[in-house]
Scaffold this motif. Structure first.
Motif, short mmCIF file in Angstrom:
data_model
loop_
_atom_site.label_atom_id
_atom_site.label_comp_id
_atom_site.label_asym_id
_atom_site.label_seq_id
_atom_site.Cartn_x
_atom_site.Cartn_y
_atom_site.Cartn_z
N LYS A 17 0.68 -1.25 -0.05
CA LYS A 17 0.22 -0.16 0.01
C LYS A 17 1.00 1.40 0.02
O LYS A 17 0.40 2.24 -0.02
CB LYS A 17 -0.91 0.28 1.13
CG LYS A 17 -1.96 -1.08 1.22
CD LYS A 17 -2.69 -1.31 2.48
CE LYS A 17 -3.54 -2.75 2.53
NZ LYS A 17 -3.98 -2.71 4.07
N TYR A 18 2.16 1.29 0.40
CA TYR A 18 2.94 2.25 0.23
C TYR A 18 4.05 2.21 -0.74
O TYR A 18 4.47 1.36 -1.06
CB TYR A 18 3.64 2.28 1.92
CG TYR A 18 2.55 2.37 2.94
CD1 TYR A 18 1.84 3.61 3.11
CD2 TYR A 18 2.22 1.41 3.46
CE1 TYR A 18 0.97 3.73 4.20
CE2 TYR A 18 1.19 1.51 4.66
CZ TYR A 18 0.77 2.48 4.66
OH TYR A 18 -0.50 2.79 5.81
N SER A 19 4.49 3.50 -1.17
CA SER A 19 5.62 3.55 -2.01
C SER A 19 6.47 4.85 -1.48
O SER A 19 5.95 5.66 -0.61
CB SER A 19 5.11 3.88 -3.31
OG SER A 19 4.56 4.92 -3.54
N SER A 65 6.73 7.55 -2.91
CA SER A 65 5.67 8.84 -3.06
C SER A 65 4.49 8.90 -2.31
O SER A 65 3.71 9.70 -2.30
CB SER A 65 5.47 8.98 -4.61
OG SER A 65 4.65 8.08 -5.04
N ASN A 66 4.16 7.62 -1.35
CA ASN A 66 2.97 7.74 -0.56
C ASN A 66 3.48 6.89 0.65
O ASN A 66 3.54 5.57 0.81
CB ASN A 66 2.06 6.57 -1.54
CG ASN A 66 0.75 6.22 -0.67
OD1 ASN A 66 0.40 7.27 -0.05
ND2 ASN A 66 0.04 5.42 -0.81
N ARG A 77 1.88 8.71 7.66
CA ARG A 77 2.37 10.13 8.47
C ARG A 77 3.22 9.55 9.71
O ARG A 77 3.09 8.31 9.92
CB ARG A 77 0.93 10.82 8.87
CG ARG A 77 0.42 11.64 7.63
CD ARG A 77 -0.76 12.36 8.18
NE ARG A 77 -1.78 12.68 7.08
CZ ARG A 77 -2.73 13.56 7.33
NH1 ARG A 77 -3.31 13.60 8.47
NH2 ARG A 77 -3.38 13.93 6.08
#
Length: 369
Positions: free
Chosen positions: A266-268, A270-271, A274
């Motif tokens: 779900k993460y990269s 650029s993503n 927080r």
């Protein structure tokens, strides 16, 4: 992260369940039965206990700093708990230090509340097993103080006996005398019947053998050893711990089986999430392409999700993973890791891809040698 209740159902392994079985069921005269979604009958032994092959971790239940907990989330957490129990999960891991500031102990309080308010069958409710960890705070210097910590946890959860009482971390590196007192505290809480079994968390290979021998000499079996263990955390120390557990008959509980979320896909770069997790992910995710690509290919081929494949890897290694859950959706996805097994070729493919990925999970600073 420094990181009992026990279905009078048989321990049947449904890992061979397949689509053909599903078709068979749908055309059978029993199709009107309301069957659980994820086949809860598969159970494994952990010392004297019988537990689901996966538990759920509750670190986020009360943690505002890392997980953004708010008390408005409690109703969703209760639905998540109910779904898990209804689908065969009977192991829930917590700790007396879980909860930020005034919410310290909130995870234990919520678990106790959810158990009391569970509306399902009594025989299912009675099999729910809480594994809680007692922090090695510097002011806990005597066995009696550690026993009192156990009693405080029992009061917060409003239960009569804890399933597994665990020492949250070792103080051997900085306060060896305190370590012995805490070990005696584990013995005392076991002898007093406050816990069904005892375990440790964040123990490295050498200290693990020491406490195993110490407890054995006092007639107390070491039930479990909880460490960070995943495709992101399978270094030399972790594999040595796993081998020691296997040789001693101690069950390894693997926390952070999804690498705090890095193995979910779900993460990269650029993503990023927080807060503190984002800072950690920024260091590690750019080097995870080989592993993430391998997880994705196997997930697509198996018609599973990446988290389900990553959790199933932990199960296939003989550990009991305890992924954290905060929502019904997360619980449903994690439950999909049960009832099937990766092949030996797929396990090797994933492990090779993990070795090819230049970045690894940062080890817990509290884990000893």
């Amino acid at each position: 992260m420094v990181f009992s209740l026990t279905m009078a159902t048989p321990s049947v392994d449904f890992s061979c369940f397949s689509a053909s079985n599903e078709t068979l069921l749908s055309s059978s005269p029993f199709k009107t039965l309301k069957l659980p979604l994820f086949w809860p009958w598969q159970k494994v032994k952990m010392g004297p206990l019988t537990v689901s092959p996966m538990g759920f971790g509750t670190w986020a239940w009360g943690n505002q700093l890392l997980w953004g907990y708010q008390e408005a989330m409690d109703s969703e957490l209760q639905r998540t708990f109910n779904l898990a129990v209804e689908n065969g999960i009977n192991l829930f891991d917590t700790a007396d230090s879980y909860g930020t500031g005034r919410l310290n102990g909130q995870s234990e309080k919520l678990l106790g509340k959810f158990i009391r308010e569970f509306q399902g069958q009594k025989q299912v409710k009675d099999k729910i097993l809480i594994a809680t960890k007692f922090a090695a705070y510097p002011w806990r210097l005597t066995p009696g103080q550690f026993v009192n910590a156990c009693k405080s946890s029992l009061q917060r959860m409003e239960i009569e006996q804890i399933g597994i009482g665990q020492l949250h971390w070792s103080t051997a590196n900085y306060a060896p005398l305190q370590e012995l007192a805490l070990w005696d505290g584990l013995v005392a809480m076991y002898d007093k019947g406050l816990v069904q079994a005892v375990g440790v968390s964040n123990y490295g290979p050498k200290q693990l053998v020491k406490i195993y021998d110490y407890l054995k000499a006092r007639g107390v079996p070491l039930c479990s050893a909880q460490v960070q263990f995943s495709l992101l955390s399978m270094g030399e120390d972790q594999m040595e711990i796993k081998n020691i557990c296997d040789s001693l008959g101690v069950r390894l509980i693997s926390y952070s089986p999804l690498g705090l979320g890095m193995l979910t896909g779900k993460y990269s770069p650029s993503n990023l999430p927080r807060g503190p997790r984002g800072l950690l992910f920024r260091q590690i995710i750019p080097g995870l392409d080989p592993l993430l690509n391998s997880l994705k290919k196997i997930a697509q081929r198996r018609k599973k999700t990446m988290p389900q494949v990553a959790i199933n890897w932990c199960i296939c290694k003989g550990t009991i993973p305890i992924p954290g859950v905060r929502t019904v959706k997360q619980a449903e996805e994690n439950l999909g890791a049960l009832g099937w097994r990766l092949s030996s070729d797929e396990l090797l493919q994933l492990e090779y891809a993990a070795l090819e990925s230049p970045r690894k999970m940062i080890q817990n600073i509290f884990q000893t040698r």
